[in-house]
Structures are given as C-alpha cells and as structure tokens.
Design an enzyme around this catalytic site. Structure first.
Site, short mmCIF file in Angstrom:
data_model
loop_
_atom_site.label_atom_id
_atom_site.label_comp_id
_atom_site.label_asym_id
_atom_site.label_seq_id
_atom_site.Cartn_x
_atom_site.Cartn_y
_atom_site.Cartn_z
N GLU A 32 -4.74 2.49 -4.16
CA GLU A 32 -3.28 2.51 -4.12
C GLU A 32 -2.72 1.20 -3.58
OE1 GLU A 32 -4.74 4.24 -0.21
OE2 GLU A 32 -5.36 4.15 -2.30
N ASP A 84 0.86 -1.18 0.00
CA ASP A 84 0.00 0.00 0.00
C ASP A 84 0.90 1.24 0.00
OD1 ASP A 84 -2.94 0.93 0.52
OD2 ASP A 84 -1.67 2.16 1.83
N ILE A 85 0.53 2.22 -0.87
CA ILE A 85 1.32 3.46 -0.95
C ILE A 85 1.01 4.32 0.27
CG2 ILE A 85 1.76 5.52 -2.33
CD1 ILE A 85 0.86 3.96 -4.78
#
Length: 607
Positions: free
Chosen positions: A528, A485-486
C-alpha cells in the site's frame, strides 16, 4: 589441340615422343631415299625434303632427354640414304651434318619462343614456325654450300627443298598426333573421317587432272582444292593437301608432265617454280587454317560461356537485356523471358515490354528510361510486372547507356532480377519485426509496470528517481520526493476482503495521478506504499502538492464498489546538494514514520 599423348607414345611434362628411334630411323631413310630416287633434280636435290620435316616433328614431340637419340638415328638414316643414292661418303657426311644442324636450330628457336608446345591454331604461332623453318633452312643450306664449295643455285635449291619439307611435313605429323590424342579422348565421328577421305581424295583427283595434261595451265584449281580442304579440315587439311600436291607434282614433273612444257630454263628452273608454287599454296592455306580453327575454338568457347551464363542466370533468376535505341530493337535473354512468363524465344516490342509493368509503376519507369536515353548515365529501379494470368512479380533492374563518339545514346544495357521471393520475405520479415518490437515493448512495459495500478513499479520508479537526481545535480535544480502509505490498510483487507483492498489501491493511485504534473511521476513502491517524484520542485511547492493529494484521498466518500474510506500518511523530503537517492529516501521514510506516529492522515516534512 589436345595435350595428352597418343597411344604408343610416351608422355613427360607435355612433350610427346615418336614410337622409337629405330622406327624413326627407318621412316627417315625411306623418305630421304624416295625423295632422292623419285624427284631428283639436276643437282641431286629433291623438290622437297620431307625427311627434314619428319626429324623436326620428332624433335618437337619428344622429351628433351630423348632428342639426342632421335638425332643420332636420323643422322645414320641420312648418311645411309645418301650413300644408297651413290653420293660420295664425304658429301653424304656433309649433307647429314647440315640436316642435323637445321633440326637442332629449328627446335631451339621454337622452344625458346613457345616454351612448351607448338600450336598451328594461332596465326602468330604459324608465323613463328615459318620463321624458325626458314632460319634453319638458311643455316643448313649455308653449311652445305660452303663445305661442298657449291654455287648460288645449289644454295637456293637446298634452301627451298629443306624449307618446304619442314613447312609441309612437320605440321602434318604434329597435328595428326594431336588429332590421334583427341580421338582417344573423344571419339571422332565416322562422318568426319569420311569427309576427310573424300576431300583429300578430291584433291588427289584434281591435282592429277591438272598435272597429267600439258594442254591447259590450270594451276589455280589445286589451290581452290587446298582452300576448300583447309576450310573444312583446318591445319591438318591444309598441310595434307599441300603434301599431296607436292608428291604428285614431283612425280609428274619427273616424267615431263604438268608445268614442264610451260616453264623455260630446264629442270632446275622447273623445280624452283614448283617449289615456289607449293610455298604459295602453303602460305595461303596455313594462316587461313589457323584463323578458321581459332574461330571455331572461340565459337565453342562463346557457346559454352553463353550456356554457363544461362545456367547462372536461371539459378540466380537474373537476366540481361539490350535496347538498340537507334533501331528501337529490344533483346531479352531467356531468363528475362521466363521471368515475364512468356513463351520461349518470344521477345516483345519495347512498347509491349513497358505495358508489362504495373500501371502504378509504368510512368515512373518510362520517365527514368526516357531520361537515360536522352542524357545517358546509369539507372536502377524496382517495380512490379504483370505476367500472364495476372500474376504479379517484383523485379529489380540496373543498367547503363552506351554512347557514340558524339555523346549520343545508341543503346541501353541492363540486368533484370526476379526479387519476388525476396520482396515477400522482406515483407514477412517486416511484419515479424513489427510484432517482435511490439512484443518487446509490451515486455518492457510489463517489466516496468505494476500490474494492478498500471503505475511504474518499484524498479522503474527507482530509475526515474536516479535520472531526476542526475539532472538535479548537473543543473542545480530542485528535487523532492514523497513517500505515501495508506493508513490502516490491513484492516481494510480484513474487513472488506482483498478485492476491496485492491480497488482502494487503484483509487488512491488515480487520485495521486490526477493531481500531478506531466513532469512528475508516481510509482507503487510495494503493497500500500507509493513514491511520488517531483522534479524541479523545492520544499514549499512540493508541500502544497503533497497536501492536495492527502486531502483528495481523505475526501473520497465510500461507494458500493469501494465501501472503505481511507486516509494516507505522507513523508516529504527535498534533495540537498550532493545528497544521494538512498539518503533522500531514508529522509522521506523517516518523515513518513513520524506522520504515522503522530496520528496518521497527515503530511510530515523531513527535517
């Protein structure tokens, strides 16, 4: 001949009836009286007895329920005719009884053999009719001889007289009735009627000329006339011409002309000679008439079949051809000529027909046909032909070789079909199919691909994980997955806008893909978030891969096109024996949650 009843006749299940018993009675009486009066021989018998032929024809043309009526009418007429000729009543009754028995026997024999309808266009039926007439004549002659205590000469005279009556008169009546039916269904040309009168008139003239004089024995001339009339008119002409000759010879013989000076032995021998002469004429004419009629019928059938074949070939664009290998002669049907675009009835030579094939196909066709002509067997091929105007047509041909008793090929038979339209349609279908397959593949790709990154979407990456899990459980191999996950992605969108956010997602996707093996997979799980699938990777190697990915993303410096600097958090989980994908995802997601709570930009391995 036609099966429908003539006008004035009744019809029942293919049987025909004469106009009525009273007309039958009058006609029978007239014929019997004329025969007894005009052509009596020494023993009170005629040269022929036409009344027997009339009765047999009536019995054959009538329905079964009416035969007894006609038989009674004929019996009354026979008895009256004999009485009028001053034959004693007892003898008249015997003669009448014998004549009725012959009609019954002949009818029974013919119905037993032929079932429904007597035909004179088949030589076998003509033979059956002759056998029935002869058997009936023998029966009536035997009855008359025994009951009147007659001698051998009486038996022979009765036999020949009655037999000739049936053999000559019955065919005339039956064929005439059916010709009348045919004339009602299909109008007979005046030309044909005029020809019949002319030929029969010529027979009268020739017979009169032969029998009116006694200087020269010209008995062969009437036979020539009979054969010619038979050739032109068929069974009707054969029976009619012999009947004409029978009547005329009987009249001339009665007055001592014709063959009388050439025959020794008296009136009885002369009558027997004439009967034999008429029998020879009939035997010569009737089978010939049947054969000629059969030939005409078969010719008409062949013409009709050829016409139907040509129509079928034209509708199906299929033609047939034949090559005589011995004479090197080629035959084409009309449809093949049309397929080649050539003028009608123009059949090229074998060499020119080969030259009609497209140059790229010609050698192959020559080799195939040459092999068939040398070894026999079957063949088939598709090729192109060049028609006038350089039009190219596609054809399909199939055929076989005909061989003689020594195995040598004597001919090739084949069919040729114009498949140009089918070929064009097949080519169009192939193009359409290829387009459809490409469209389907594109649709499948779109359905399984994330439109922004080009990576597998959530549905597709789930399929990949399930497939990898099945292999893991069945092959005792390892499987690790990582959820990525960003970090702080919402702030990137808020600060730089969604366009920059999309570029960040694309950049991260490329960083991940550049590090993975060809057997690994990565998909965008949503927003994301990404999922990395590492088949065959236990925990430690999977940890190294995930850490390299994290560092590669963290080390990317901002640029004018992607000014945001981002990091990622990763949760890693390795599948245990019997574990499901859902459990494995939950473990990886829990590890990711721990990594984010621990400060982000880090890798967390599931416990």
């Amino acid at each position: 001949m036609a099966d429908n009843p003539p006008m004035g006749f009744t019809h029942n299940r293919h049987w025909y009836t004469v106009p009525g018993p009273w007309v039958m009675m009058v006609c029978y009486f007239a014929l019997a009286s004329l025969s007894l009066y005009a052509t009596q021989g020494d023993n009170g018998t005629a040269t022929m007895w036409p009344a027997s032929g009339l009765l047999l024809a009536a019995m054959l043309l009538s329905p079964e329920r009416d035969r007894a009526t006609y038989l009674c009418a004929a019996a009354m007429a026979s008895f009256l005719a004999n009485m009028t000729a001053e034959v004693p009543a007892f003898m008249s009754a015997i003669f009448t009884f014998a004549n009725m028995c012959e009609a019954i026997l002949a009818t029974w024999i013919l119905r037993s053999i032929d079932g429904q309808k007597l035909s004179f266009i088949d030589p076998r039926n003509v033979l059956k009719f002759c056998i029935a007439a002869l058997a009936a004549s023998v029966l009536s002659a035997s009855l008359a001889t025994v009951l009147t205590l007659g001698d051998w000469n009486f038996f022979i005279s009765w036999l020949t007289t009655v037999a000739l009556g049936m053999l000559i008169v019955t065919p005339i009546i039956i064929v005439s009735a059916r010709l009348f039916v045919s004339s009602q269904r299909k109008k007979i040309r005046r030309k044909d009627i005029a020809e019949a009168f002319l030929l029969l008139g010529a027979t009268v003239a020739i017979t009169t000329g032969v029998f009116v004089q006694s200087s020269y024995p010209l008995l062969f001339l009437p036979m020539v006339a009979v054969l010619w009339v038979t050739y032109r008119l068929g069974p009707f002409g054969a029976a009619s011409s012999v009947c004409i000759i029978a009547v005329l010879t009987s009249i001339f013989t009665q007055y001592g002309m014709g063959v009388v000076p050439f025959v020794e032995g008296g009136q009885q021998v002369t009558i027997l000679f004439l009967q034999f002469y008429l029998l020879v004429l009939l035997i010569s004419a009737m089978p010939l008439a049947a054969l000629l009629t059969t030939r005409k019928r078969l010719t008409r059938q062949l013409e009709n079949n050829i016409a139907l074949l040509e129509q079928a070939e034209a509708a199906a664009h299929v033609g047939h051809w034949r090559l005589n290998v011995v004479k090197n002669q080629l035959h084409w049907s009309r449809e093949i000529i049309r397929i080649h675009g050539l003028p009608e009835n123009h059949v090229p030579t074998l060499e020119n027909s080969i030259l009609a094939y497209h140059p790229d196909d010609r050698k192959r066709i020559e080799k195939l046909l040459g092999k068939t002509m040398a070894k026999g067997g079957n063949f088939e091929f598709t090729a192109r032909i060049i028609c006038p105007g350089n039009e190219i047509r596609h054809i399909f041909s199939r055929g076989t070789a005909s061989q003689d008793a020594f195995g040598k090929v004597t001919a090739l038979f084949g069919m040729l079909q114009d498949i140009t339209q089918q070929t064009v349609d097949a080519q169009r279908l192939k193009v359409a199919q290829e387009r459809a397959e490409k469209a389907a593949e594109k649709a499948r790709t779109l359905a399984n691909t994330d439109s922004l990154t080009g990576l597998p979407n959530r549905r597709r990456i789930m399929e990949i994980m399930h497939s990898a899990a099945e292999k893991c459980h069945s092959g005792n191999t390892c499987l690790s997955i990582a959820m990525l996950d960003i970090d702080h992605f919402k702030s990137v969108n808020d600060r730089y806008g969604h366009d920059v956010g999309d570029k960040v997602i694309i950049r991260v996707a490329r960083n991940i893909s550049s590090i993975l093996r060809s057997t690994d997979a990565v998909g965008r799980f949503g927003g994301e978030e990404f999922v990395i699938v590492l088949p065959g990777a236990p925990c430690e190697p999977a940890t190294h891969v995930a850490e390299r990915i994290r560092q590669a993303i963290a080390n990317v410096h901002p640029s004018p096109t992607s000014p945001a600097r981002v990091t990622v958090s990763i949760g890693l989980a390795t599948m245990a024996p019997g574990q499901s994908i859902a459990d494995l995802l939950r473990q990886a997601d829990s590890a990711l949650y721990v990594a984010k709570n621990a400060g982000r930009n880090r890798l967390q391995i599931a416990a």
